[in-house]
Design an enzyme around this catalytic site. Structure first.
Site, short mmCIF file in Angstrom:
data_model
loop_
_atom_site.label_atom_id
_atom_site.label_comp_id
_atom_site.label_asym_id
_atom_site.label_seq_id
_atom_site.Cartn_x
_atom_site.Cartn_y
_atom_site.Cartn_z
N ASP A 10 -2.59 -4.37 -11.73
CA ASP A 10 -3.07 -4.66 -10.39
C ASP A 10 -4.09 -5.81 -10.46
OD1 ASP A 10 -3.81 -2.27 -7.75
OD2 ASP A 10 -3.99 -4.47 -7.75
N ASP A 62 -3.60 -7.59 -5.02
CA ASP A 62 -4.45 -6.92 -4.04
C ASP A 62 -4.83 -7.87 -2.89
OD1 ASP A 62 -6.21 -4.59 -3.41
OD2 ASP A 62 -7.78 -6.10 -3.64
N GLU A 69 0.10 -6.92 -1.72
CA GLU A 69 -0.43 -6.05 -0.67
C GLU A 69 -0.89 -6.96 0.45
OE1 GLU A 69 -4.32 -4.62 -0.82
OE2 GLU A 69 -3.86 -2.73 0.17
N HIS A 71 -3.44 4.90 -2.80
CA HIS A 71 -4.80 5.39 -3.05
C HIS A 71 -5.74 5.10 -1.88
CE1 HIS A 71 -4.61 1.20 -3.97
NE2 HIS A 71 -5.91 1.14 -3.90
N ASP A 72 -5.21 4.42 -0.85
CA ASP A 72 -6.05 4.12 0.32
C ASP A 72 -5.65 4.95 1.54
OD1 ASP A 72 -5.84 0.58 -0.39
OD2 ASP A 72 -7.36 2.04 -1.02
#
Ligand code: TEU
Length: 550
Positions: A96, A196, A246, A320-321
């Site tokens: 990531d 990200d 993302e 994870h968000d």
């Protein structure tokens, strides 16, 4: 487009996956321990969220050294072993890359703070007075998006936490530094990358106040974002790797450009429009029931547009968000198993690459915390205070966090019914929901009707049925907003997927299936053969035409 069409990615949040050394935090050796489980599940890639050196203000999305493993997660040797052993098991590892910003602990930022103008130009500093930030933009974690440095008489931009300073991608030295990071990990055998909030990297020429919103319309999908992505991919030679961007608050047009192979940008991207249908007036922190009509329209619209224009979606419910899908879109009390399986079916047979977030495959639920002290996420604790200032009572603010907090996706993986769900022999860094006694990998491994086995079947189906991986998609005319039905076809192959997103029985406008179809998968054990005209609560049925098309 690479060979992602029949692939499935499993997302690991290493801090909460498995703690091998008993310090209460997950680590890379814990991930290595569980590779055989992931191979059994059948996934092709593992995307790990960051484990680089970080002060952990944003759980690793505040990177202080892109080249070193944070000792809390292990060593460089552990990372190399993870890559090697995963590859031996046929699993590619994706890292990531947090390239929109660094931690303010990064040496680049420290040099900038020390007055080194070369490194100040690695970030977005603006001269100014302490009372007047350059713009009125807001941080996505609440509050001002600028932080004042009195010693420099300058502000710096941070779209996230004040300890996450935005990088200046207009500076070619910054772009070259980040290419080196990619090449370093590529050399070590990493097989793919998640980028990200990569659609925020290109800031506008001119910074101005946003009189209509929080500033995102100025920096989202910015002026040079496609140019910078093309350059990054070209100069690092990752155009044939699995890469996923993302994309925060993005548009369909941009996602087509980000993922159309002819553009040589990314292999696929995440967008979040379908995960905002329970935001009241688009505000994450104002609750409203899920708008299933909007959810259906968004899922259909994006699938169709990406298919029509050669784009490629990463299809997902959780990460994870995000809150846990079975708690958010299903019914984790009355139809826990059926609704978890239905949500999985609806996503996994779409056109795109499915992502499974750790714990989703066993139906893990939201955290159900009862006290603010249980929360760890910077965004959540910030917004708890903001909600109180907005006049919510502590009880109301806690209820909103129960529904919205990113910590819902960060509770430790529930491996067994043993102490701490088999996650750690120490004290877990974050509380584990009590339902781990029944919702865990070990229990579901013993039950062939479990959610876990169902995910395994879906993953296998994507590989066994070319129509799922390669076929086109056509949504069936069903007026009920809670019925999402679609056909995947490739030549004579035809797969029909019908899903009831509601907790009531439904009648189909157009019966599905019949003598020429076999049932490939169903989330109710006693599915009858023949034409299907009704669906039970949260029912999913997957049909395959066996007879020749007339
Ligand atoms: O998330 C981007 C982001 O904006 C999400 O945090 C989400 O949109 C937001 O929580 C909505 O309220 C990425 C990472 O996934 C996230 O974990 C990081 O905190 C963030 O970027 C900053 O790096």
């Amino acid at each position: 487009m690479g060979t992602w069409k029949d692939k499935v990615v499993y997302q690991i949040y290493p801090k909460s996956f498995r703690d091998s050394d008993g310090d209460g935090y997950g680590d890379l050796r814990g991930v290595i321990e569980k590779l055989d489980y992931l191979k059994w599940l059948g996934v092709d890639y593992v995307w790990s969220t960051p484990f680089f050196v970080s002060p952990q203000r944003d759980n690793g999305y505040d990177v202080a050294d892109y080249y070193q493993v944070d000792p809390a997660f292990g060593t460089m040797e552990d990372a190399e072993e993870l890559i090697r052993k995963a590859k031996e098991k046929g699993i590619g590892v994706m890292f990531d890359m947090v390239f929109n910003h660094t931690s303010t602990e990064h040496q680049w930022f420290k040099r900038a703070l020390a007055g080194d103008e070369e490194y100040q130009n690695y970030y977005i500093f603006r001269d100014g007075e302490p009372e007047t930030p350059p713009t009125n933009w807001e941080s996505k974690f609440g509050g001002n998006a600028w932080e004042y440095v009195p010693s420099l008489k300058k502000w710096y931009l941070h779209l996230f936490d004040r300890t996450q300073a935005d990088l200046n991608w207009d500076n070619p030295k910054v772009r070259d530094e980040l290419k080196k990071v990619i090449l370093f990990w590529k050399e070590k055998g990493v097989e793919g990358f998640r980028f990200d909030v990569v659609n925020l990297i290109s800031k506008p020429e001119k910074f101005e106040n946003d009189l209509q919103g929080d500033g995102r319309r100025f920096y989202t999908d910015g002026p040079h974002v496609h140019e910078y992505l093309k350059e990054l991919v070209r100069d690092t030679g990752i155009d044939q790797m699995i890469t996923v961007g993302e994309m925060s608050s993005t548009s369909m047009e941009n996602c087509i450009r980000y993922t159309n192979p002819a553009e040589k940008e990314l292999a696929m991207c995440f967008h979040f429009h379908h995960l905002k249908v329970d935001y009241k007036n688009g505000d994450k922190w104002e609750l409203q029931p899920v708008d299933y009509r909007k959810l259906k329209e968004l899922m259909m619209g994006w699938q169709q547009a990406m298919a029509d224009h050669h784009g490629w979606e990463a299809v997902f419910w959780c990460n994870h968000d995000q809150p846990r899908a079975v708690s958010r879109f299903g019914d984790d009390e009355n139809y826990w198993k059926e609704s978890a399986k239905m949500l999985a079916t609806a996503i996994h047979l779409l056109r795109g690459t499915p992502y499974i977030f750790q714990g989703e495959e066993i139906g893990m639920t939201n955290a159900g915390y009862t006290d603010i002290s249980q929360y760890r996420d910077v965004e959540s604790t910030n917004y708890y205070e903001i909600l109180l200032r907005r006049g919510k009572s502590p009880k109301e603010a806690l209820h909103i966090l129960n529904e919205r907090s990113r910590d819902n996706g960060r509770t430790p993986m529930q491996w067994s019914g043993e102490t701490n769900a088999g996650f750690t022999h120490g004290t877990p860094w974050i509380s584990i929901p009590e339902n781990y006694h029944t919702i865990n990998v070990a229990a579901e491994m013993k039950d062939e009707d479990s959610i876990l086995y169902y995910y395994r079947k879906l993953i296998a189906l994507r590989k066994a049925e070319p129509a799922v991986a390669e076929g086109n998609i056509e949504f069936l005319e069903e007026t009920d907003p809670q019925i999402l039905a679609y056909r995947r076809s490739l030549g004579d192959e035809e797969i029909v997927v019908i899903n009831n997103f509601g907790n009531e029985k439904k009648k189909l406008d157009h019966p599905a299936g019949g003598a020429e179809y076999q049932i490939l998968l169903s989330n109710y054990p006693d599915q009858e053969k023949g034409e299907i005209s009704r669906l039970r609560p949260y029912e999913s049925i997957v049909l395959k035409r066996t007879g020749k098309k007339n």
